[in-house]
Structures are given as C-alpha cells and as structure tokens.
Motif scaffolding. Structure first.
Motif, PDB file in Angstrom:
ATOM      1  N   ASN A   1     -28.040 -85.397  63.615  1.00 55.08           N
ATOM      2  CA  ASN A   1     -29.238 -85.129  64.409  1.00 55.08           C
ATOM      3  C   ASN A   1     -28.948 -84.486  65.761  1.00 55.08           C
ATOM      4  O   ASN A   1     -29.872 -84.093  66.448  1.00 55.08           O
ATOM      5  N   ASN A   2     -27.668 -84.345  66.146  1.00 54.01           N
ATOM      6  CA  ASN A   2     -27.434 -83.624  67.391  1.00 54.01           C
ATOM      7  C   ASN A   2     -27.389 -82.111  67.176  1.00 54.01           C
ATOM      8  O   ASN A   2     -27.241 -81.351  68.112  1.00 54.01           O
ATOM      9  N   LEU A   3     -27.543 -81.682  65.963  1.00 51.08           N
ATOM     10  CA  LEU A   3     -27.524 -80.240  65.699  1.00 51.08           C
ATOM     11  C   LEU A   3     -28.925 -79.686  65.891  1.00 51.08           C
ATOM     12  O   LEU A   3     -29.918 -80.370  65.706  1.00 51.08           O
ATOM     13  N   SER A   4     -28.953 -78.400  66.220  1.00 48.01           N
ATOM     14  CA  SER A   4     -30.247 -77.784  66.512  1.00 48.01           C
ATOM     15  C   SER A   4     -31.111 -77.710  65.266  1.00 48.01           C
ATOM     16  O   SER A   4     -32.315 -77.632  65.338  1.00 48.01           O
TER      17      SER A   4
ATOM     18  N   GLY B   1     -30.523 -79.917  62.693  1.00 47.67           N
ATOM     19  CA  GLY B   1     -30.153 -81.095  61.913  1.00 47.67           C
ATOM     20  C   GLY B   1     -31.318 -81.839  61.297  1.00 47.67           C
ATOM     21  O   GLY B   1     -31.235 -82.289  60.170  1.00 47.67           O
ATOM     22  N   LEU B   2     -32.393 -81.964  62.022  1.00 46.19           N
ATOM     23  CA  LEU B   2     -33.448 -82.823  61.517  1.00 46.19           C
ATOM     24  C   LEU B   2     -34.638 -82.043  61.001  1.00 46.19           C
ATOM     25  O   LEU B   2     -35.696 -82.609  60.739  1.00 46.19           O
ATOM     26  N   LYS B   3     -34.455 -80.753  60.882  1.00 47.80           N
ATOM     27  CA  LYS B   3     -35.578 -79.952  60.382  1.00 47.80           C
ATOM     28  C   LYS B   3     -35.779 -80.192  58.885  1.00 47.80           C
ATOM     29  O   LYS B   3     -34.804 -80.289  58.140  1.00 47.80           O
TER      30      LYS B   3
ATOM     31  N   CYS C   1     -34.141 -77.706  56.615  1.00 46.53           N
ATOM     32  CA  CYS C   1     -32.688 -77.840  56.515  1.00 46.53           C
ATOM     33  C   CYS C   1     -32.354 -78.977  55.556  1.00 46.53           C
ATOM     34  O   CYS C   1     -31.477 -78.846  54.697  1.00 46.53           O
ATOM     35  N   ALA C   2     -33.077 -80.061  55.712  1.00 44.73           N
ATOM     36  CA  ALA C   2     -32.829 -81.199  54.837  1.00 44.73           C
ATOM     37  C   ALA C   2     -33.045 -80.805  53.391  1.00 44.73           C
ATOM     38  O   ALA C   2     -32.294 -81.196  52.501  1.00 44.73           O
ATOM     39  N   LYS C   3     -34.078 -79.997  53.190  1.00 47.84           N
ATOM     40  CA  LYS C   3     -34.362 -79.570  51.823  1.00 47.84           C
ATOM     41  C   LYS C   3     -33.211 -78.711  51.287  1.00 47.84           C
ATOM     42  O   LYS C   3     -32.758 -78.893  50.157  1.00 47.84           O
TER      43      LYS C   3
ATOM     44  N   ALA D   1     -31.477 -88.491  56.487  1.00 43.27           N
ATOM     45  CA  ALA D   1     -32.777 -88.055  56.976  1.00 43.27           C
ATOM     46  C   ALA D   1     -33.830 -88.988  56.413  1.00 43.27           C
ATOM     47  O   ALA D   1     -34.436 -88.710  55.389  1.00 43.27           O
ATOM     48  N   PRO D   2     -34.039 -90.112  57.065  1.00 38.16           N
ATOM     49  CA  PRO D   2     -34.983 -91.081  56.521  1.00 38.16           C
ATOM     50  C   PRO D   2     -36.378 -90.464  56.454  1.00 38.16           C
ATOM     51  O   PRO D   2     -36.774 -89.686  57.313  1.00 38.16           O
TER      52      PRO D   2
END
Lengths: 701, 373
Positions: A411-414, A416-418, A421-423, A491-492
């Motif tokens: 989650n520190n990546l720009s 990371g939590l999008k 991106c997770a998909k 990624a909850p």
C-alpha cells in the motif's frame, strides 16, 4: 434694608430695582422705621445720589472726548479719500494705455508664433523620418547584439507608418529593406528554435517574438512543437542508449528529470504562449512523445537485469508517480490510460517471467528425474517419491511466484491499492497458475506424442500422468483458494471473479489421458515388437519339439510385469474379478472348429483404446496391444506340427504369467485363444499336445 | 444396400486376396481363399447385379496352392494373377509362386437353367493356367505380384528382399531392384507408380516407402519416404489423379497421405482405426474418398477432401466434404485384410475379412450427392 433688597429683587421696595415705587418705599419706611432710622436713611440716600451724580458726569465727559476724536478722524479720512480718488483715476488711465499697447504687441508677434509652431512640428516629423531611415541599421545593430526583443519592438513601432506611407517611393526602399531584415530575423529566430542547444525559456521567447512578428499561430505551433520534439528526441535517444546501460531505477530517474521535465516545460510554455482553446495539437504531441517513452520503458522492463521484483516495483512506482503528474499536465486520457496500462503490463510481464521460470525449472527437474530413472533400475526407484517431490516442487514454485506478484499490491506504492491494479495482479496470478498448469499439460501431451516418446521412460509417463491427475483433482482448487486468500490479505475487500478452473482441469485430464495412452501403447508396442520379430523370424515349419516356452515370452512377461509394478506404485488397484477361471486351459474349447460363430458371441476388442487410470486397466491395455500383434503375426506364418506345439506352450506360459495382470481375464484368454486357433489354421499338421505335458514343460521352463 | 445395408457373401476358407475385375461393365470382384489343405483353394468371382441387388457367384479351382494375393489384369478382363503358397509334405517345405490364369468365361449371371444348376451346385470350374513364375530360391517368400499399368507383358513381383520385373510370357527377369548391402529390413508389399511413365515401382520396407526405377537394375531408390509410419507400413496406394500424392497405412493404425516430393511430414493423417491398417485404396473417380481395412475388424470410408480439393496454388475450390471418417462398416467379425473399390461403378466397394466374409457396400447416398452436386 439691604436684606430686604436682597430678599426680593422684584420687591418694589428695592431701591435698585426697576419696579421701585418711591411712594410705597417712603410709606413703608415711614411706617417701619424710627426717625433716627429715617434720618439715617435719608443721609444715606443723599450720599448715594451724590455719588451717582458724579459718576455720571465722569462718564459723559469721557464719551465726549471720544466723540470728538472720532469726528476728527472722519474729517481726516474725508480729505484722504479725495487724494485716493485722484490716484485711482490716474491708474485706470494707465491701465487703458497698457491694454492698447499689449494688443498692439500681440498683433505684431502673431506671425512669428505660427512660424515657430510650424518649425516645431516639422522637427518632430523629421525625427520620425530619421527613425525610419535609421531603422534598418538600428535593426541590424539590435540583431547583431542579439537584442531581438528591441528589434522586434522597433519594427512593430515603424510598421504602422510604413504601412501607411508604404506607397511612397522613398519609403518603399526602407520597407523592403526592413522586411528583408525582419525576414532574416525571423529566420534567425526559427533557426534558434530548431537549434537543439536553445533552452526552453529562449525557445519561449523566440516563439513570443515570432508571434509579435505576426507569424500565423498554427505554423508557429507546429514549429514550436517540432523543435520541442527534436529536443525531446535527443532525450529519447539518450534514454534509449541508457536502456542498455543502467538499471530501471536510474533510468526512471533520468527519464523523469530530463525528458518528462522538459515535456512539462514545453507544454506549459505552449499554454502560456498560444492559449490555445482548442488544444488540438498538444495532446497529440504529448501522446506521441509519451508513446515513445512507454516504448522505451517497456524495453527497460524487459531487460533481464530489471527482473528483480523489488527493483522493478520501485522503478515502476517512481515512473507511475511522474506519469500521473504528467497526465494532468498533458490532460490526455490516452496518456493516463496508458500509464495504467504500463503498470498492468509490468504486472503481466512479471507474471510471464514467473511462469517461464517455473516452466524451465520444472523442465530441469524433469531432466533430473529422467536421469534418475535412467541410471537406476525400476525396482530401486520410488516413483511415488518422485511424484511427490515434483508435485510439491511445482506447487511451491507457483505459490512463491504468487507471493512475489503480491508485492505489486503494497500500500505504500502509488498504484498499490488501486482496484484496477489489484485486478491486474489477480488476473496475472491466475495466469501464472493456469499457464503453468496448461503448459505442463502441453508438455506432457508433447512427450506423450508417440513420435517423440521413444526416448521417454514409461515410468516418467506414468508419473506425469499421475501428476496431472492429482493436480486436476486437488492442485487446481488448492491453488485457486490460495490465490483468493492471498488477495484477501493484500487487498481486503477486493472481490475477485472466480477463475475458470474447469478449462485447466480439462487440459490436465486430457494430458493425463494421453500420457497414459502413450504409456500403454509404448509398453504394448515394445512387447508386440518382440513378439512380432520373434514370430516372423522363426521357421515354424521345421521347428524342433518344444522344450519350454521361448525366451521371448519371458522377456514379454518381464516387460509387462515391470510396467505393471511401476503402475501399481502410482495407480490404485481396482478390485479384480475372481480368478477362479485362471486354471482353465484355453484349448478345452475345441479350437479346431474355428468359425465365425465363435466370434459372434465374443465382444469386439478395441486394441488401441483410451487407457483407464488404474493399474489393471493400464496393464490390460498393454496386454491387448501385445497379444493382438501375436495373433496377426501368427496368421502370416505357416506352422509345422512342432511349431504349433511350441506356440501352444508359449501361449500357455503367457496365460499363466499374465493372468495376474490386467483386470479382464476374459480378454486375455480370448486373445490367446485366438492366437492358438490361428496357428492351428496355419498348421499343415494341426496336432496339439496334451495339456498336462504342456503344463509340465511350462513348469520346467 | 444404399442405406448402409451391405450385402454379405460368405466363403468356406480363410481369405486374404481380393481384386476388382477391370475392363468390365459389371461390378465384379475376385476372391482367393487361403487354406493349407491340398486342393481346397478356390477363386470366387462375385458379381453384384446392380438393378436387383442380387449376388451371383462362380467358383474356380485353384489347386496350385493357397492364395496370398490376387490381381485381375487391367488389360484383359479374363486374366488374373495370383501369388500362392503350397506345402510339400515330402520336403516339409513351403514354396511360393506367381501364376497367371485365364477365366474360361467372364459371365457370372446364369443365362439358362443349366448354368443355374451348375452354379447352384457350386461345382468349381477349371481355369486356364497360362504361366507360373517361381522364385530363384525355392524357399524365398513372395509378397505380391502386380500387373504393369500399361505393358501387358510385364509384371512386378515383390520378394522378401527384392523387386523383380518379369516378362509374362517367358518369366524372365527384366530388371530387379534390391536394397544395398545385406539389409535386414524385408519388403512387405509394393505397387507400380501409375504416373511418371509407369516405370517406378514403390515398395514398403518396414516403416519406409521406397520407390525404384525399373528401367535398370538399381539398388538406390528414386525417391523414398522414410519413417512413413511409426510401425510397419502395410499398404500404399497412389492417387490416380495427382501424380505426387500417395496414401499409406500401417501398424500405427494411421492412414497417411504424402506428397512424396516432400516426404518429411504427411499432408494428411488420420488415426481412426484401433489396430493395424492392412489396406488403403483411393477411389478411382473421386480421389477424396479413401477406403481402409484394419485388423480391428472394420472398414472405414474416409474423406480427405481438404487436400484433394485444392488447385495448384493451394486454394480451396469448394467445401465439399468434411475431412474424416464418413462411415464405419462393422459387418466384419475378424480382421479386414482387403478392401477394394469396384472398377465399374464408382460408389461400390468390397471388403474382405479373414473369416471369409465379403461385404459389398456403397458410399452413403448423401455423401454421393454432396460430391456430385
């Protein structure tokens, strides 16, 4: 008395009051006062009257003096006024004179005044003209001193005049000269634009000046952009050289600082200078440059030294941050979309690296297994062990690479939590799993392909078939669950669509099937080949009396038995039908009456048919292939009496030894029966041996 | 018969030899029996009466031995060629040979009552024996004998280790081809190449196909297809219309079609049988139809339209048939060693199994219309 005066001012008895009534005062005084007091009173009043009398006299006197002096003053003034009047008269006379004089003078000065005015205006005009005549040289001078701004200013100043009087012959030459100079200037400016050494601010200045020189906007925009492009191209070239030399971090740093920074300047300058509402050229330009950047970045990502997850992610993060900023400046959807794509591409690239490496590592470990199998005999190798180690190895590798890919979700990546991106990560993880398993299936299928299977030990085929089956039954779901758990951790709340596990399973099961088929055919063909060669090479017509089963029968039995025992290590043994009938000798049914009738009641035997995944079915498949070949070969030969008896012994031996294998004894018997019946048909003197003798010979053998 | 109801004809002895009769308007097939009992072998002539669907047969004696291979002459309707084997109890040895016979009559359908009774009695008639060619070494095995496609006087005989072209009249060897050195790989069978000036003879050697030029004695093949099958190659047939195409069948249960100019990979390959394929035949009129017989006791009618339906540039002319098995004929109960198209009628064929059963069948009508229309 004074008291009474004080008490009442209105008191008519108060002597100082205006309402003083002397009668009443006297009456009252007479009534109230004693004589003495009246006397006193009288004296007092007299005294007071006297005092008042004298005071009045003094006042009169004083005022009289004042009056006299005033009278005197007035008299004096009267005489003074007279003088004044005379003076005034004189003055007015003089003024009149002055007025007349002055009008005279002004009349006389009027002419020269207009002359002076004309001279002044002429002078101004001359100044302007001089400016004009000097303009070319001024311009040249300014240009030579690189004061382009002054030159442009001067020229703009003169421009109006020149335009107004341009038709005068004398101005024409100036105008043409100026135009030439300005043309030169424009050229210089353009040159400067295209000169790669010009800095961005100089560039902006040049473009501003050119704009003042009334260059049309579009061509200017084009020039501006093209020269900016050439400058950016240089950066691109530098960066493309760097691709080979540096790692991704350094490259991204360089790219952010040079190319992307400059691109930002160019774009903001462009907005400043042109204030282009339509923004037609800019996004296109930005996209063009960015697409090249993306291309280079892709190359960078593909460099093998950038394969490390940590370095890749850090570089990507930096790049993506800059890109996000850039896409705001460029304000192009394509670029921002492309920025997302870059990340997704990276994830996919990483995933493909992962499964490629898994694949090659798996191939290596397969090679080791092959070597192990080649170096040792079947008995000393625990196939189950090999299978387990391969399976564990494969699953561990896959799980490790999933963990690796999970790093993209920090989650520190720009990015990371999008969700996108997770998909992408989820999809890539699944790709790793499915591609690995599918490529495993393909590899197994390829190995099972009969043309290449010559060198592949059948144990390996069994192991691979079992591996595919186990993966199909458990592995796929295990990995799928593992993936979902990982994503839940990383990624909850992210919902991942269920993946298509079925197609992977189908791949695996078809691969397992083809490996099994191949193993069966391989074993069967090996045995069949032995039988074929031995049957075709022997002279059955003049064969000696049988002394025991031929050696080839032992070899066939050994081949089939070793395959059977290998299969037994990996595949379950299904319940075998009771083998009471195994004691039955084949020829109890008179085979001399070989007729189609026998066959009508027996089932058709499919020789090359799909093999079942259990030990019995596998052995059965191999048996069929081998024995059917025996039947066919027997039919091509001609047998003498002893030849037939030899075959009888062979068949009996095979029946004894093979009946413990396979799961269909009827089939085994039918085939052996067929072989013997065929031999009888092909025999010139069909006399079989006594079954008891055959038994003895077989025992002895 | 059109709707897949094949006509079955049974014989008494095992059979391995079948040939259509050429140069005739009737649908006739000749069958040779295979029996080691002396004087028991026969040649059966079977005619299918097209209008009624009735079968008529005539039986001829073949006392010279059991018939391994039989070919009717493409030049003369009454002449046939048999490859036979006989056992001599005296020497306890088998001898093979190739004989040419002439049928006394080609008519099979009885014209009058005498004929009918003769046929009903199944009295075997005699054939006119013209010539027998024996191998140089008496114990040498003969695989098959084939008529030269155009030269009436020549036949090619495939021996274990050589191919020899003989003169029919004298029996003299005109040319021979045998592989170099002492090759242990024996020949299985062979055929004349109907193209290339009728001088090439293709033989099957183990897994390979080799084609020799018969104008001279030679040891090197003119061309070859190595490893045509993964196991033994059993049969081959040349495409009657395309000069470089040939079909082969073998123990790997495969039917392969080759362009022998490039014999690395087959241009068409099917593995529809579940055991060795013993015979393969191109339909003479419709090259996309192929007939195969296998020891899985089936005859298969296969379409290879995709490679036949091309013009020279490899473009597809039309979409006539799907590649693959059109029909499986399962009336046999033992290995099918022979299958032949009728020479007179393009849609009829016969398949012969070891258990002496001849099955006459026809291409299903809807496929026929698909090809014709």
């Amino acid at each position: 008395m004074s008291e009474s005066n004080k008490e009442n001012g209105e008191n008519p008895l108060d002597i100082d009051s205006n309402n003083f009534n002397s009668e009443m005062y006297l009456e009252c005084l007479m009534k109230l006062a004693t004589l003495k007091q009246v006397m006193d009173k009288e004296a007092e009043i007299v005294k007071q009257s006297q005092f008042l009398q004298s005071e009045m006299q003094t006042l009169v006197y004083e005022n009289y003096n004042k009056f006299i002096s005033a009278t005197e003053t007035v008299r004096k003034m009267r005489s003074d006024f007279q003088i004044m009047q005379e003076e005034m008269n004189k003055l007015s006379e003089n003024i009149n004179k002055i007025t007349s004089f002055s009008s005279q003078i002004s009349d006389s000065l009027k002419e020269s005044g207009t002359n002076v005015n004309r001279l002044c205006s002429t002078r101004q005009l001359l100044d302007k003209l001089q400016f004009l005549f000097l303009l070319p040289s001024q311009l040249n001078k300014a240009i030579s001193e690189n004061r382009y701004a002054d030159a442009v200013h001067d020229y703009a100043h003169a421009q109006r005049v020149l335009q107004k009087y341009g038709n005068q012959p004398s101005f024409q030459s100036i105008q043409s000269e100026c135009s030439e100079i300005i043309f030169g200037l424009k050229k210089t400016l353009r040159d400067r634009l295209t000169d790669p050494d010009t800095s961005a601010s100089e560039l902006a200045e040049s473009v501003g000046l050119l704009r003042q020189l009334q260059e049309t906007d579009t061509s200017l925009q084009d020039i501006f952009l093209s020269c900016a492009e050439s400058r950016l191209d240089q950066h691109l070239k530098g960066l493309s050289i760097l691709v080979e030399r540096t790692d991704i971090l350094e490259w991204v740093e360089k790219c952010n600082n040079t190319l992307l920074a400059d691109l930002g300047i160019v774009i903001s300058c462009y907005h400043e200078i042109f204030q282009d509402k339509d923004n037609t050229n800019l996004p296109e330009f930005g996209e063009k440059v960015m697409s090249q950047v993306f291309q280079l970045f892709e190359e960078v990502v593909k460099r093998p030294e950038n394969n490390g997850t940590e370095i890749l992610i850090r570089g990507l993060d930096k790049f993506f941050r800059k890109l996000q900023a850039m896409s705001e400046i460029i304000s192009s959807d394509t670029v921002s979309q492309k920025a997302l794509d870059v990340v997704i591409q990276c994830v996919r690239h990483k995933a493909s690296l992962q499964y490629q490496s898994i694949q090659s590592q798996f191939k290596d470990s397969l090679m080791r297994v092959r070597q192990t199998l080649a170096s040792k005999g079947t008995e000393s190798v625990d196939l189950r062990d090999i299978l387990n180690s391969l399976q564990v190895y494969l699953l561990q590798k896959i799980q490790a690479s999933l963990l690796d890919l999970k790093a993209f979700l920090q989650n520190n990546l720009s990015f990371g939590l999008k969700p996108w991106c997770a998909k992408a990560v989820a999809d890539s993880c699944w790709t790793v799993i499915s591609e690995t398993l599918i490529s495993l299936s393909d590899m197994v299928k390829k190995m099972a392909c009969l043309k290449t299977s010559n060198n592949i030990p059948f144990e390996l085929l069994l192991i691979l078939a079992k591996l595919c089956l186990e993966l199909q039954e458990n592995g796929v779901t295990t990995l799928h669950n593992h993936l979902i758990k990982l994503l839940e951790e990383a990624a909850p709340g992210l919902t991942v669509d269920n993946k298509d596990t079925n197609s992977v399973m189908v791949h695996l099961s078809t691969a397992a099937q083809s490996a099994l088929d191949s193993e069966v055919v391989y074993i069967g063909q090996t045995a069949a080949q032995m039988l074929r060669v031995s049957v075709l090479a022997r002279d059955w017509l003049r064969a000696p009396e049988p002394r025991g089963p031929r050696a080839v029968c032992r070899r066939v039995v050994e081949t089939l038995a070793s395959a059977d025992s290998a299969a037994s290590q990996l595949f379950p043994t299904s319940v075998k039908p009771s083998s009471d009938s195994s004691r039955r000798t084949i020829w109890s049914r008179a085979p001399s009456s070989f007729s189609p009738i026998n066959r009508i009641f027996s089932e058709r035997i499919e020789v090359f048919s799909p093999a079942g995944a259990d030990r019995g079915a596998l052995s059965n498949g191999a048996l069929k292939v081998a024995l059917k070949a025996l039947v066919e070969c027997v039919r091509l030969r001609t047998f003498g009496k002893h030849g037939l008896q030899q075959l009888q012994v062979d068949v009996h031996f095979l029946q004894q030894r093979l009946s413990c294998m396979g799961n269909d004894e009827r089939l085994l018997n039918a085939l052996l029966e067929d072989a013997l019946a065929s031999a009888q048909l092909r025999c010139v003197d069909p006399q079989l041996m006594e079954p008891s003798i055959v038994d003895i010979i077989c025992e002895r053998g | 018969m059109d709707e897949g109801n094949s006509i079955i004809y049974g014989l008494e002895h095992q059979t391995r030899a079948l040939s259509p009769q050429y140069e005739s308007d009737a649908i006739r097939f000749l069958i040779g029996t295979q029996s080691l009992k002396p004087h028991s072998n026969q040649v059966h002539v079977v005619e299918l009466e097209e209008d009624t669907g009735a079968l008529h047969t005539k039986v001829f004696k073949h006392d010279i031995g059991e018939i391994w291979h039989l070919r009717c002459s493409p030049h003369d309707v009454a002449t046939l060629l048999t490859t036979h084997n006989s056992y001599d109890p005296e020497t306890s040895q088998c001898t093979m040979g190739v004989s040419i016979f002439k049928l006394p009559t080609v008519e099979v359908i009885p014209k009058d009552l005498d004929d009918l009774s003769a046929i009903q009695g199944r009295n075997a008639e005699e054939m006119e024996h013209l010539k027998t060619i024996s191998p140089e070494k008496p114990e040498e095995e003969i695989r098959c004998a084939e008529w030269h496609p155009t030269d009436v006087n020549r036949i090619g005989i495939v021996y274990e280790n050589s191919v020899i072209v003989h003169d029919v009249n004298t029996g003299a060897a005109l040319a021979s081809a045998s592989p170099e050195g002492k090759s242990r790989l024996k020949f299985t069978g062979g055929k004349w190449n109907p193209h290339q000036g009728h001088c090439q003879f293709a033989v099957l050697q183990d897994m390979h196909i080799k084609c020799y030029d018969t104008r001279t004695d030679c040891s090197k093949p003119a061309w070859s297809i190595d490893n045509a099958h993964r196991q033994l190659a059993r049969d081959l047939d040349f495409n009657p219309n395309r000069q470089f195409h040939l079909a082969s069948a073998g123990d790997d249960a495969a039917l392969n079609i080759w362009d022998y100019r490039n014999g690395k990979e087959p241009i068409f390959s099917r593995t529809d049988h579940s055991h060795w394929v013993w015979t393969v035949r191109y339909n003479t009129y419709h090259e996309q139809l192929l007939l195969t017989g296998s020891s899985d006791a089936r005859a298969l009618l296969t379409a290879a339209a995709s490679i036949c339906d091309m013009d020279e540039d490899g473009r597809r002319l039309s979409q006539v048939l799907e590649d693959g098995v059109l029909q499986s004929y399962e009336q046999h109960e033992d290995s099918v060693y022979c299958a032949e198209w009728s020479a007179a009628e393009p849609w009829t064929f016969a398949s012969l199994s070891y258990d002496a059963r001849l099955v006459l069948s026809r291409v299903p009508r809807h496929f026929k219309y698909k090809i014709l229309l």
